[in-house]
Design an enzyme around this catalytic site. Structure first.
Site, PDB file in Angstrom:
ATOM      1  N   GLY A 104       0.807  -1.205   0.000  1.00 48.67           N
ATOM      2  CA  GLY A 104       0.000   0.000   0.000  1.00 48.67           C
ATOM      3  C   GLY A 104       0.846   1.262   0.000  1.00 48.67           C
ATOM      4  N   ARG A 132      -7.126  -3.025  -4.821  1.00 54.17           N
ATOM      5  CA  ARG A 132      -7.007  -2.128  -3.673  1.00 54.17           C
ATOM      6  C   ARG A 132      -7.274  -0.686  -4.100  1.00 54.17           C
ATOM      7  NH1 ARG A 132      -1.952  -3.564   0.043  1.00 54.17           N
ATOM      8  NH2 ARG A 132      -3.204  -2.308   1.485  1.00 54.17           N
ATOM      9  N   GLN A 180      -3.550   6.398   4.038  1.00 53.96           N
ATOM     10  CA  GLN A 180      -2.389   6.578   3.169  1.00 53.96           C
ATOM     11  C   GLN A 180      -2.652   7.593   2.070  1.00 53.96           C
ATOM     12  OE1 GLN A 180      -1.415   2.600   1.877  1.00 53.96           O
ATOM     13  NE2 GLN A 180      -0.325   2.104   3.776  1.00 53.96           N
ATOM     14  N   SER A 207      -6.736   4.810  11.044  1.00 57.03           N
ATOM     15  CA  SER A 207      -5.270   4.804  11.180  1.00 57.03           C
ATOM     16  C   SER A 207      -4.656   6.194  11.325  1.00 57.03           C
ATOM     17  CB  SER A 207      -4.632   4.070   9.987  1.00 57.03           C
ATOM     18  OG  SER A 207      -5.143   2.766   9.867  1.00 57.03           O
ATOM     19  N   GLU A 326      -4.299  -2.484  11.793  1.00 56.63           N
ATOM     20  CA  GLU A 326      -3.354  -3.534  11.420  1.00 56.63           C
ATOM     21  C   GLU A 326      -3.112  -4.530  12.557  1.00 56.63           C
ATOM     22  OE1 GLU A 326       0.942  -1.402  12.023  1.00 56.63           O
ATOM     23  OE2 GLU A 326      -0.480  -0.488  10.641  1.00 56.63           O
ATOM     24  N   HIS A 353      -7.751  -4.275   2.780  1.00 57.88           N
ATOM     25  CA  HIS A 353      -6.302  -4.414   3.006  1.00 57.88           C
ATOM     26  C   HIS A 353      -5.718  -5.500   2.096  1.00 57.88           C
ATOM     27  CE1 HIS A 353      -5.185  -2.099   6.878  1.00 57.88           C
ATOM     28  NE2 HIS A 353      -6.157  -1.477   6.238  1.00 57.88           N
ATOM     29  N   LYS A 423       6.946  -9.974   3.532  1.00 59.82           N
ATOM     30  CA  LYS A 423       6.468  -8.643   3.137  1.00 59.82           C
ATOM     31  C   LYS A 423       6.953  -7.574   4.109  1.00 59.82           C
ATOM     32  CE  LYS A 423       2.042  -6.175   2.686  1.00 59.82           C
ATOM     33  NZ  LYS A 423       2.217  -5.451   1.424  1.00 59.82           N
TER      34      LYS A 423
END
Length: 438
Positions: A104, A132, A180, A207, A326, A353, A423
């Site tokens: 992301g 996404r 984001q 977030s 998360e 996600h 990742k």
């Protein structure tokens, strides 16, 4: 591309024979590393990034920036100790090709950077990356004057046609599906001719700690940022145009990646020490101290790091995880082993996600005998006696670590594609078995 058989092989999750007692050195924060790489690449002078995380997501970020002309040298720090990356800024250029994988941060932070490049930059990635949401960044950049070809999808693949600069100014964005979108615009904002004023128009904003992290890191490299917390308008962030400084930054341990290890202390009634846990941080993972204490543990923050101890009992919890989504998979795994029900709220955005995390957690825990139901914005978990079986990961690193947590208490759990943890948490299987003394 055919899956690597090593990736899809089943990994027997180790079962704990007793209380863990371990010190676990958690690698650096992905969120900090990737933000630092972007800011260093946009700076007016070279900078150092010490103890960076080397994982799939951060190597994709570094590779993408290199493709646009940034020099990133890997070696030791300026004092000759510890791994470090030296970032040498340069004029951004195209044509370039960026592989975002399923990261992301890469797919959202780099389109604004590429709008500053002189030439086209093509973005592509894993099949899941096409699903996404990216429309928030695409629409915002178009409002700010960028030209983007995405065939109307609002998603990957796409091409950003950079012309060496972006006018910037005021932009409205709905960041309900991902904070984001806001961070992406703020990070490049100092390089826009007018800076940027980001106005979030959505009903919710998940977030928030990650936006605070972005703001803190911008200020640390000399940017002027006005935020709602500093007396500005609600849901409005302003970044003034200006040069960014090259810095010598030490990356904090990734506190969200510390979660499975702290959970191990909770599940086994043992003790885990995480060195270098910061006393002040914007990382969402710091909430684990509060959440896991409420679920039955205790913690002490010392000069050396965090000492977390389980009591031998795990209690259910009713908690809003909207700011720390998360952490949901790991908390759900612990909750499935608790002595009372749990309700996890405020995380509807997790459906967007790496996978639909709410559906995935429900399915995988229930297939081991659990009783999990989805709610409009989260999960309700009623603990039951669980049994062994295959725990699928859906190419999602946090699903893999959630399965490993359950495997501590339940014999016969097998994790499909544990390699997906690379990742953000390289060598997770070795760290996990090392913690257990194997």
């Amino acid at each position: 591309m055919a899956p690597n058989t090593a990736d899809t092989a089943l990994w027997p999750a180790p079962h704990a024979s007793g209380a863990v007692d371990a010190t676990v050195h958690v690698p650096g924060s992905k969120s900090v590393t990737n933000r630092a790489l972007v800011l260093a690449s946009l700076a007016s002078e070279p900078g150092w990034l010490r103890r960076p995380l080397r994982s799939r997501d951060t190597l994709l970020m570094a590779g993408a920036l290199r493709a646009m002309g940034i020099e990133i040298e890997e070696g030791v720090g300026p004092d000759g100790t510890g791994e470090a990356w030296r970032v040498i800024p340069s004029d951004l250029r195209g044509p370039a090709a960026v592989d975002v994988g399923n990261a992301g941060t890469v797919m959202r932070f780099l389109p604004p950077v590429s709008a500053l490049a002189d030439g086209p930059v093509r973005f592509d990635g894993d099949p899941r990356s096409y699903e996404r949401p990216l429309n928030g960044v695409i629409d915002a950049l178009r409002q700010l004057g960028a030209r983007i070809d995405d065939d109307g999808r609002g998603a990957l693949p796409m091409t950003v046609h950079g012309n060496g600069a972006l006018e910037g100014g005021t932009v409205a964005v709905d960041a309900s599906s991902s904070s984001q979108f806001v961070s992406a615009l703020l990070l490049s904002g100092p390089r826009f001719n007018q800076g940027v004023e980001v106005r979030h128009t959505g009903a919710t904003l998940p977030s928030m700690p990650h936006i605070r992290m972005t703001v803190d890191m911008l200020r640390a490299v000399g940017a002027q940022v006005d935020t709602p917390e500093s007396g500005g308008e609600p849901n409005v962030w302003r970044v003034s145009p200006g040069a960014l400084l090259g810095r010598d930054l030490v990356v904090e341990p990734d506190l969200s990646n510390a979660q499975p290890f702290l959970a191990a202390a909770l599940v086994t009634g043992g003790k885990v020490v995480v060195p270098d846990w910061p006393s002040r941080t914007t990382q969402p993972g710091d909430r684990l101290r509060e959440i896991f204490t409420e679920m039955g543990g205790s913690c002490e923050l010392t000069e050396y790091g965090l000492v977390f101890t389980g009591s031998g009992s795990i209690h259910g919890i009713d908690v809003d995880l909207g700011e720390v989504g998360e952490l949901t998979p790991g908390i759900a795994a612990v909750a499935a082993l608790a002595d009372s029900p749990s309700t996890l709220r405020g995380v509807a955005h997790l459906r967007l996600h790496e996978t639909d995390r709410l559906a995935a957690l429900t399915k995988e825990i229930n297939e081991l005998g659990g009783d999990v139901t989805e709610t409009a914005d989260g999960l309700h978990i009623r603990p039951r006696r669980l049994h062994g079986g295959i725990f699928h990961t859906y190419d999602d690193h946090r699903m893999a670590t959630a399965g490993a947590i359950i495997g501590l208490a339940v014999e016969g759990v097998q994790i499909e594609n544990v390699a997906t943890t690379a990742k953000t948490l390289p060598d997770f299987p070795d760290l996990w078995t090392g913690m257990l003394g194997a």
